[in-house]
Design a protein around this motif. Sequence first.
Motif, PDB file in Angstrom:
ATOM      1  N   ILE A  97     -10.992  -8.204  -1.276  1.00 23.90           N
ATOM      2  CA  ILE A  97     -10.309  -8.422   0.004  1.00 23.90           C
ATOM      3  C   ILE A  97      -9.402  -9.631  -0.153  1.00 23.90           C
ATOM      4  O   ILE A  97      -9.836 -10.686  -0.625  1.00 23.90           O
ATOM      5  CB  ILE A  97     -11.322  -8.650   1.138  1.00 23.90           C
ATOM      6  CG1 ILE A  97     -12.331  -7.481   1.196  1.00 23.90           C
ATOM      7  CG2 ILE A  97     -10.613  -8.815   2.477  1.00 23.90           C
ATOM      8  CD1 ILE A  97     -13.512  -7.752   2.088  1.00 23.90           C
ATOM      9  N   GLU A  98      -8.146  -9.484   0.241  1.00 25.75           N
ATOM     10  CA  GLU A  98      -7.140 -10.508  -0.039  1.00 25.75           C
ATOM     11  C   GLU A  98      -6.453 -11.016   1.228  1.00 25.75           C
ATOM     12  O   GLU A  98      -6.018 -10.239   2.074  1.00 25.75           O
ATOM     13  CB  GLU A  98      -6.087  -9.928  -0.987  1.00 25.75           C
ATOM     14  CG  GLU A  98      -4.948 -10.883  -1.334  1.00 25.75           C
ATOM     15  CD  GLU A  98      -3.939 -10.232  -2.273  1.00 25.75           C
ATOM     16  OE1 GLU A  98      -4.016 -10.484  -3.481  1.00 25.75           O
ATOM     17  OE2 GLU A  98      -3.096  -9.432  -1.786  1.00 25.75           O
ATOM     18  N   TRP A  99      -6.365 -12.348   1.331  1.00 23.65           N
ATOM     19  CA  TRP A  99      -5.525 -13.030   2.317  1.00 23.65           C
ATOM     20  C   TRP A  99      -4.335 -13.574   1.531  1.00 23.65           C
ATOM     21  O   TRP A  99      -4.504 -14.417   0.648  1.00 23.65           O
ATOM     22  CB  TRP A  99      -6.259 -14.186   2.978  1.00 23.65           C
ATOM     23  CG  TRP A  99      -7.355 -13.852   3.923  1.00 23.65           C
ATOM     24  CD1 TRP A  99      -7.334 -13.975   5.282  1.00 23.65           C
ATOM     25  CD2 TRP A  99      -8.693 -13.429   3.598  1.00 23.65           C
ATOM     26  NE1 TRP A  99      -8.553 -13.643   5.833  1.00 23.65           N
ATOM     27  CE2 TRP A  99      -9.402 -13.292   4.817  1.00 23.65           C
ATOM     28  CE3 TRP A  99      -9.352 -13.132   2.403  1.00 23.65           C
ATOM     29  CZ2 TRP A  99     -10.737 -12.883   4.862  1.00 23.65           C
ATOM     30  CZ3 TRP A  99     -10.667 -12.720   2.448  1.00 23.65           C
ATOM     31  CH2 TRP A  99     -11.345 -12.600   3.661  1.00 23.65           C
ATOM     32  N   LYS A 100      -3.129 -13.139   1.855  1.00 25.01           N
ATOM     33  CA  LYS A 100      -1.957 -13.518   1.072  1.00 25.01           C
ATOM     34  C   LYS A 100      -1.011 -14.388   1.899  1.00 25.01           C
ATOM     35  O   LYS A 100      -0.577 -13.998   2.980  1.00 25.01           O
ATOM     36  CB  LYS A 100      -1.217 -12.259   0.584  1.00 25.01           C
ATOM     37  CG  LYS A 100      -0.092 -12.533  -0.393  1.00 25.01           C
ATOM     38  CD  LYS A 100       0.458 -11.231  -0.969  1.00 25.01           C
ATOM     39  CE  LYS A 100       1.561 -11.491  -1.983  1.00 25.01           C
ATOM     40  NZ  LYS A 100       2.072 -10.239  -2.586  1.00 25.01           N
ATOM     41  N   LEU A 111      -8.838  -3.609  -1.853  1.00 26.76           N
ATOM     42  CA  LEU A 111      -8.751  -2.643  -2.940  1.00 26.76           C
ATOM     43  C   LEU A 111     -10.151  -2.471  -3.515  1.00 26.76           C
ATOM     44  O   LEU A 111     -10.922  -3.438  -3.568  1.00 26.76           O
ATOM     45  CB  LEU A 111      -7.800  -3.150  -4.022  1.00 26.76           C
ATOM     46  CG  LEU A 111      -7.270  -2.155  -5.052  1.00 26.76           C
ATOM     47  CD1 LEU A 111      -6.440  -1.065  -4.383  1.00 26.76           C
ATOM     48  CD2 LEU A 111      -6.422  -2.887  -6.102  1.00 26.76           C
ATOM     49  N   VAL A 112     -10.487  -1.256  -3.919  1.00 29.77           N
ATOM     50  CA  VAL A 112     -11.749  -0.986  -4.598  1.00 29.77           C
ATOM     51  C   VAL A 112     -11.427  -0.613  -6.039  1.00 29.77           C
ATOM     52  O   VAL A 112     -10.664   0.324  -6.285  1.00 29.77           O
ATOM     53  CB  VAL A 112     -12.538   0.140  -3.914  1.00 29.77           C
ATOM     54  CG1 VAL A 112     -13.857   0.381  -4.661  1.00 29.77           C
ATOM     55  CG2 VAL A 112     -12.797  -0.184  -2.449  1.00 29.77           C
ATOM     56  N   GLU A 113     -11.986  -1.361  -6.986  1.00 28.46           N
ATOM     57  CA  GLU A 113     -11.702  -1.126  -8.396  1.00 28.46           C
ATOM     58  C   GLU A 113     -12.994  -0.856  -9.160  1.00 28.46           C
ATOM     59  O   GLU A 113     -14.075  -1.303  -8.769  1.00 28.46           O
ATOM     60  CB  GLU A 113     -10.978  -2.323  -9.005  1.00 28.46           C
ATOM     61  CG  GLU A 113      -9.612  -2.606  -8.390  1.00 28.46           C
ATOM     62  CD  GLU A 113      -8.900  -3.768  -9.048  1.00 28.46           C
ATOM     63  OE1 GLU A 113      -9.569  -4.548  -9.747  1.00 28.46           O
ATOM     64  OE2 GLU A 113      -7.681  -3.894  -8.854  1.00 28.46           O
ATOM     65  N   GLY A 114     -12.881  -0.147 -10.293  1.00 29.77           N
ATOM     66  CA  GLY A 114     -14.023   0.113 -11.148  1.00 29.77           C
ATOM     67  C   GLY A 114     -14.624   1.483 -10.925  1.00 29.77           C
ATOM     68  O   GLY A 114     -14.202   2.254 -10.049  1.00 29.77           O
ATOM     69  N   ASP A 174      -2.423 -11.199  -7.577  1.00 29.97           N
ATOM     70  CA  ASP A 174      -2.362 -10.458  -6.322  1.00 29.97           C
ATOM     71  C   ASP A 174      -2.859  -9.029  -6.543  1.00 29.97           C
ATOM     72  O   ASP A 174      -2.708  -8.462  -7.635  1.00 29.97           O
ATOM     73  CB  ASP A 174      -0.927 -10.402  -5.804  1.00 29.97           C
ATOM     74  CG  ASP A 174      -0.401 -11.763  -5.379  1.00 29.97           C
ATOM     75  OD1 ASP A 174      -1.222 -12.652  -5.099  1.00 29.97           O
ATOM     76  OD2 ASP A 174       0.833 -11.935  -5.339  1.00 29.97           O
ATOM     77  N   LEU A 175      -3.457  -8.443  -5.518  1.00 30.66           N
ATOM     78  CA  LEU A 175      -3.874  -7.048  -5.606  1.00 30.66           C
ATOM     79  C   LEU A 175      -2.644  -6.154  -5.755  1.00 30.66           C
ATOM     80  O   LEU A 175      -1.612  -6.384  -5.116  1.00 30.66           O
ATOM     81  CB  LEU A 175      -4.668  -6.655  -4.374  1.00 30.66           C
ATOM     82  CG  LEU A 175      -5.970  -7.430  -4.108  1.00 30.66           C
ATOM     83  CD1 LEU A 175      -6.684  -6.864  -2.891  1.00 30.66           C
ATOM     84  CD2 LEU A 175      -6.888  -7.424  -5.316  1.00 30.66           C
ATOM     85  N   VAL A 176      -2.761  -5.134  -6.602  1.00 29.26           N
ATOM     86  CA  VAL A 176      -1.660  -4.216  -6.854  1.00 29.26           C
ATOM     87  C   VAL A 176      -1.845  -2.959  -6.007  1.00 29.26           C
ATOM     88  O   VAL A 176      -2.869  -2.295  -6.087  1.00 29.26           O
ATOM     89  CB  VAL A 176      -1.589  -3.839  -8.346  1.00 29.26           C
ATOM     90  CG1 VAL A 176      -0.457  -2.844  -8.597  1.00 29.26           C
ATOM     91  CG2 VAL A 176      -1.385  -5.091  -9.198  1.00 29.26           C
ATOM     92  N   ASN A 177      -0.853  -2.652  -5.169  1.00 28.62           N
ATOM     93  CA  ASN A 177      -0.879  -1.494  -4.278  1.00 28.62           C
ATOM     94  C   ASN A 177      -2.163  -1.435  -3.445  1.00 28.62           C
ATOM     95  O   ASN A 177      -2.872  -0.417  -3.419  1.00 28.62           O
ATOM     96  CB  ASN A 177      -0.715  -0.196  -5.078  1.00 28.62           C
ATOM     97  CG  ASN A 177       0.613  -0.116  -5.788  1.00 28.62           C
ATOM     98  OD1 ASN A 177       1.640  -0.534  -5.266  1.00 28.62           O
ATOM     99  ND2 ASN A 177       0.610   0.440  -6.998  1.00 28.62           N
TER     100      ASN A 177
END
Length: 337
Positions: free
Chosen positions: A147-150, A135-138, A53-56
């Motif tokens: 982009i997450e559907w939880k 979330l944008v990482e890197g 899962d995406l964190v924060n």
Amino acid sequence: MKRKFIVLFFLVSVSTIAFAQKADKSSLLKGKEVVNPKTLSYTFTYLTSVYADLVNPISINNGEIWDDPEYTISVPFEFEMNGTLVTILTFTSAGGMLMAPTESADVSEIIAPFDTDLVDRGEGSAESISPISYLVEGNTGSRILKIEWKNAGAYNEDAPFSMFVNFQVWIYEGSKIIEFHYGPSSITDASLFYAEASGAIIALATYDPVNDILSNANFVTGDAASPVIFEDYLEITGTPANGMVYRFVPAGTTESVQENNAEIAVYPNPAQNILNIEIANTGTASVSIKNIVGQSVKEISLNQLKNTINISDLSSGMYLLKVVQNGQIYTNKLIVK
């Protein structure tokens, strides 16, 4: 089964009309004329990776209980699909599809990681329990928009919702790669969850809303555990397992991931009566041939470097071929004449 009483005017307005059942919005792709249907614009491969899962993350629905979400987010870096600059992603269709409008009125890029009729499992209560977030990482130049559907539920199931899916879209800066990551799911009644379809629509494509046609069509089809891509509308069969990743790399780019291992050769294709399979290493190789709805029609073990398979018992049409040996994998469409 519940009924929705709306008629969708795609990307224009939604008007409620009493006693009018909502059209299946996955039909945005279904049944469309496909231009240049023999041209795949992406190289496809699948792999497994631990799903997390995406964190924060940053919330997209902001606690709103969603059904047919109509949210919009900006792409935080320069990104192209099929040579077209994508700057905005809009949630559309029945919940598991993103559309990227462009400066051209007749070009909209489609990203469909899991297009079936989804809903917030908090429907009927006061709180969302199926958050949509990103979330944008890197570092700059190699960032990933995730982009997450939880815990999304199925609209066709009545509350309390017991079935759910988790999935993410990863968009890579620089390489133009797109990945679909699949997490835990619980689908105890696939016919209900997918409205009697074999599975979700999973695809990348270019949509022309003016002429109502598709191009650059890349549909994931076959068994969800060992799929291939096809140039025309097909659904997947089953649900991608926890940890499954579907990876799309723009065709012809230096970052391209090879779909098939060079040490396994299959010919001719199209084939008639006889199929030749060559493997470079000694040891047993397994061959699986499935029809386009994922049903196995032939399972064979090979133990020679050069093998000839009789396929005269197969009807003419398209099949999904997979050869596995010592971790080497060959997957492709097989056309039988």
